[in-house]
Design an enzyme around this catalytic site. Structure first.
Site: not given
Ligand code: GNR
Ligand code: NI
Length: 178
Positions: A46, A51, A98-99, A140-141, A144
């Site tokens: 995601g 980001q 999270c990246l 999660h997204e 952000h």
């Molecule tokens: O790549 C991602 N893996 C992930 C694993 C578990 C829960 C959420 C994520 S999202 C993350 C990419 C990211 O930072 N998206 O904002």
């Molecule tokens: Ni993230």
């Protein structure tokens, strides 16, 4: 399409509340294309526009693509102005990463299922019921887009420790560059 640089903590832009896109036009679609390419390259499942430094309410996801599989097109999802309109009572625990917080993983509790309303790549209103990993990812997204990170859902002690570590590393890098 282009691969863009991914912001990492403690970059203050990751704490911005993002603005809705007025319409899904060519500019927004170009942004979504860049986001997808950047996400696949990372690789991640995601990515939110902030980001890559764009404070717009746009997210992309793909929980099906296998990054090892060359040319696997997976199942990309594009969401503009996404809103969670329902969440389950049932809670799920998931190991999140999270990246923007590289190489740190921690268990987070969130609703197991949710329904999200959004505009798709063509600007058409859609609703999608999500469960399991997709439900975790979409929450999660959308966090952000509101300036929230998964580490906001863990203990303050752990959060402060991880932010301090990244802040220290950033200072060292800056010193090294000077
Ligand atoms: O790549 C991602 N893996 C992930 C694993 C578990 C829960 C959420 C994520 S999202 C993350 C990419 C990211 O930072 N998206 O904002
Ligand atoms: Ni993230």
């Amino acid at each position: 399409m282009a691969i863009r640089e991914i912001l990492t903590v403690p970059d203050p832009r990751l704490r911005e509340v993002c603005k809705p896109a007025e319409q899904v036009d060519g500019e927004v679609r170009a942004l979504l294309d860049d986001m997808l390419e950047t996400m696949y390259d990372a690789p991640g499942i995601g990515l939110a526009a902030i980001q890559i430094g764009v404070a717009k309410r746009c997210i992309v996801m793909d929980i099906e693509r296998d990054p090892e599989e060359e040319g696997d097109s997976g199942n990309p999802l594009f969401m503009v102005n996404p809103e969670i309109i329902w969440t389950s009572e049932e809670i799920n625990e998931f190991e999140e990463g999270c990246l923007s917080v590289p190489e740190y993983y921690e268990t987070v509790e969130r609703p197991e299922s949710c329904t999200v309303r959004y505009l798709d790549y063509n600007g058409k209103p859609q609703e999608l019921e999500c469960e399991g990993m997709l439900a975790t990812c979409v929450q999660h997204e959308i966090d952000h887009l509101n300036g929230a990170l998964f580490i906001d859902h863990i203990s303050r002690l752990k959060r402060d420790r991880i932010i301090r570590k990244f802040t220290k590393e950033l200072k060292l890098r800056r010193k090294g560059a000077a």
